[in-house]
Design a protein around this motif. Sequence first.
Motif, mmCIF file in Angstrom:
data_model
loop_
_atom_site.group_PDB
_atom_site.id
_atom_site.type_symbol
_atom_site.label_atom_id
_atom_site.label_comp_id
_atom_site.label_asym_id
_atom_site.label_seq_id
_atom_site.Cartn_x
_atom_site.Cartn_y
_atom_site.Cartn_z
ATOM 1 N N ILE A 203 1.241 5.647 -5.397
ATOM 2 C CA ILE A 203 2.311 4.681 -6.043
ATOM 3 C C ILE A 203 3.429 3.341 -5.534
ATOM 4 O O ILE A 203 4.120 4.387 -5.299
ATOM 5 C CB ILE A 203 2.044 5.477 -7.390
ATOM 6 N N LEU A 204 3.680 2.438 -5.454
ATOM 7 C CA LEU A 204 5.069 2.488 -4.451
ATOM 8 C C LEU A 204 5.403 0.461 -5.471
ATOM 9 O O LEU A 204 4.496 -0.532 -5.705
ATOM 10 C CB LEU A 204 4.451 2.037 -3.391
ATOM 11 N N ASN A 205 6.544 1.055 -6.246
ATOM 12 C CA ASN A 205 7.331 -0.287 -7.122
ATOM 13 C C ASN A 205 6.186 -0.624 -8.109
ATOM 14 O O ASN A 205 5.413 -2.199 -8.025
ATOM 15 C CB ASN A 205 7.638 -0.844 -6.507
ATOM 16 N N GLY A 206 5.397 0.338 -9.107
ATOM 17 C CA GLY A 206 4.343 -0.326 -10.208
ATOM 18 C C GLY A 206 3.192 -0.456 -9.643
ATOM 19 O O GLY A 206 1.791 -1.138 -9.862
ATOM 20 N N GLY A 263 9.342 4.366 -9.466
ATOM 21 C CA GLY A 263 9.265 3.957 -7.980
ATOM 22 C C GLY A 263 8.507 4.426 -7.272
ATOM 23 O O GLY A 263 7.188 3.000 -6.446
ATOM 24 N N TRP A 264 8.533 5.237 -6.925
ATOM 25 C CA TRP A 264 7.323 5.937 -6.075
ATOM 26 C C TRP A 264 6.613 7.042 -6.218
ATOM 27 O O TRP A 264 7.842 8.133 -6.982
ATOM 28 C CB TRP A 264 7.586 5.955 -4.119
ATOM 29 N N GLY A 265 5.835 7.269 -5.593
ATOM 30 C CA GLY A 265 4.905 8.181 -5.919
ATOM 31 C C GLY A 265 3.756 9.028 -5.525
ATOM 32 O O GLY A 265 2.920 7.878 -4.486
ATOM 33 N N ARG A 266 2.711 10.242 -6.148
ATOM 34 C CA ARG A 266 1.513 10.081 -5.666
ATOM 35 C C ARG A 266 0.772 11.042 -6.767
ATOM 36 O O ARG A 266 1.356 12.047 -7.218
ATOM 37 C CB ARG A 266 0.965 10.955 -4.591
ATOM 38 N N ILE A 267 -0.767 10.290 -7.090
ATOM 39 C CA ILE A 267 -1.228 11.506 -8.053
ATOM 40 C C ILE A 267 -2.992 11.903 -7.618
ATOM 41 O O ILE A 267 -3.123 11.059 -6.359
ATOM 42 C CB ILE A 267 -1.534 10.393 -9.629
ATOM 43 N N ASP A 268 -2.658 12.823 -7.506
ATOM 44 C CA ASP A 268 -3.854 13.664 -6.528
ATOM 45 C C ASP A 268 -5.341 13.910 -7.618
ATOM 46 O O ASP A 268 -5.000 13.891 -9.136
ATOM 47 C CB ASP A 268 -3.934 15.033 -6.301
ATOM 48 N N PHE A 269 -6.418 14.082 -7.006
ATOM 49 C CA PHE A 269 -7.237 13.773 -8.102
ATOM 50 C C PHE A 269 -8.893 14.955 -7.737
ATOM 51 O O PHE A 269 -8.865 14.808 -6.672
ATOM 52 C CB PHE A 269 -8.395 12.533 -8.158
ATOM 53 N N MET A 270 -9.436 15.197 -8.853
ATOM 54 C CA MET A 270 -11.326 15.760 -7.726
ATOM 55 C C MET A 270 -12.126 14.862 -8.555
ATOM 56 O O MET A 270 -12.080 14.312 -9.750
ATOM 57 C CB MET A 270 -11.209 17.140 -8.047
ATOM 58 N N GLN A 271 -12.678 14.750 -7.972
ATOM 59 C CA GLN A 271 -14.443 13.710 -8.476
ATOM 60 C C GLN A 271 -15.292 14.631 -8.261
ATOM 61 O O GLN A 271 -16.018 15.301 -7.550
ATOM 62 C CB GLN A 271 -14.487 12.549 -7.774
ATOM 63 N N ASP A 272 -16.129 14.907 -9.638
ATOM 64 C CA ASP A 272 -16.914 15.666 -9.735
ATOM 65 C C ASP A 272 -18.265 15.028 -9.372
ATOM 66 O O ASP A 272 -18.198 14.326 -8.574
ATOM 67 C CB ASP A 272 -17.426 16.187 -10.833
ATOM 68 N N THR A 284 6.683 13.615 -7.010
ATOM 69 C CA THR A 284 7.792 12.539 -6.625
ATOM 70 C C THR A 284 8.215 12.441 -6.063
ATOM 71 O O THR A 284 8.994 10.861 -5.430
ATOM 72 C CB THR A 284 8.727 12.468 -8.433
ATOM 73 N N VAL A 285 7.827 13.437 -4.309
ATOM 74 C CA VAL A 285 8.655 12.782 -3.799
ATOM 75 C C VAL A 285 7.582 13.286 -2.302
ATOM 76 O O VAL A 285 7.694 15.005 -1.855
ATOM 77 C CB VAL A 285 10.308 13.775 -3.455
ATOM 78 N N PRO A 286 6.170 12.796 -2.203
ATOM 79 C CA PRO A 286 5.440 13.369 -1.345
ATOM 80 C C PRO A 286 6.046 13.104 0.152
ATOM 81 O O PRO A 286 6.940 12.795 0.471
ATOM 82 C CB PRO A 286 4.598 11.746 -1.775
ATOM 83 N N GLY A 287 5.129 13.776 0.819
ATOM 84 C CA GLY A 287 5.444 14.021 2.163
ATOM 85 C C GLY A 287 5.539 12.691 2.666
ATOM 86 O O GLY A 287 4.516 11.714 2.714
ATOM 87 N N MET A 288 6.610 12.297 3.980
ATOM 88 C CA MET A 288 6.717 10.918 4.715
ATOM 89 C C MET A 288 6.601 10.960 6.451
ATOM 90 O O MET A 288 7.637 10.805 6.849
ATOM 91 C CB MET A 288 7.790 10.571 4.033
ATOM 92 N N THR A 289 5.931 11.682 6.663
ATOM 93 C CA THR A 289 6.007 12.373 8.536
ATOM 94 C C THR A 289 4.996 10.762 8.448
ATOM 95 O O THR A 289 4.115 10.435 7.365
ATOM 96 C CB THR A 289 5.296 13.630 8.201
ATOM 97 N N GLU A 290 4.511 10.787 9.743
ATOM 98 C CA GLU A 290 4.503 9.475 10.819
ATOM 99 C C GLU A 290 3.219 9.880 10.171
ATOM 100 O O GLU A 290 1.567 8.780 9.833
ATOM 101 C CB GLU A 290 4.075 9.869 11.550
ATOM 102 N N LYS A 291 2.167 11.309 9.956
ATOM 103 C CA LYS A 291 0.738 11.488 9.373
ATOM 104 C C LYS A 291 0.075 11.496 8.096
ATOM 105 O O LYS A 291 -0.325 11.968 7.318
ATOM 106 C CB LYS A 291 0.362 12.331 10.268
#
Length: 320
Positions: A203-206, A263-272, A284-291
């Motif tokens: 998620i980035l800026n809404g 602001g920015w972040g990430r949501i993780d899911f599982m799909q059954d 709220t502070v996800p990894g930010m390496t090049e990979k």
Amino acid sequence: MSKQQITSRNLGFTEYGKVAVMFGGNSAEREVSLNSGKAVLRGLIAMGIDAYAFDPAEHPLTELLSENFERVVIMLHGRGGEDGSLQGALQQLKLPYSGTGVLGSALCMDKIRSKQVWQSLGLPTAKYKIADKRCFDAGSCEAIMAELGNEVMVKPAQEGSSIGMAKVSCALQLETAIQDAFKFDDKVLIEQFVHGSEYTVSILNGKALPSISMSTPRDFYDYTAKYQADSTVYRCPSGLPDEIERQLGELALQAFDALAGSGWGRIDFMQDKLGRFYLLEANTVPGMTEKSLVPLAAKQSGMSFDELSLAVLKTTEECR
């Protein structure tokens, strides 16, 4: 200031002033934070920002004022960076900072309270139980396994990067996994294991960025699968049909907003196996390496890593 910084500042981003990129710290995710912070620092400098490294494990926060920093980009993962404590300290120092505020950081960091909020709003999340170190009864493990389907994930309530997590399939394993998780946290989440595919939405800026699917030959997407193994496969675009992709993005935004994320972040899911999505956790502070995952999703949206770093810096403009 390096020659690169002097040259870049002439590009016109002086309105941000002197920026501290805060990374390192003392959490169990220090090494990941160091990698994220260094990458973002390089990205910001390349975009013309007067940015500098700041490791709170080596410098007191008051040095931010004495060194005349005007904004802080938080690249601290885990406790002390994502749990609201740093955000509160920076507010007391009257320094704008990136990402989510105090309340949202605290809620998103706590996997148990995240699930309780989502559950109260009718958002989909797997069945779970809570183990409290103060009153944990090992004799309850048989009943817990039976109630949750005889295969569960054990997670310290407030650790990231899959630290302290375990997948178990019997009561004896459950007791051991809970005791191991208690080494990291006094409260432990015991979550019904969802058989299926794992997805994440940045998620980035809404706005929701393209989803990513992850697969690993390991038991689950653990620390090794995330940061060390070459066998983990990431797909972006994930291959979901357009309408499902849209729905997943909307669910991610709902889940993030429910926890006061911003602001920015990430949501993780599982799909059954039936195609149903279940919320796992918020970052709220996800990894930010090049990979890392957020840069991968941003790249799919046409945004370079340097542009993404600048977009994260721009979240410091949000009033709190």
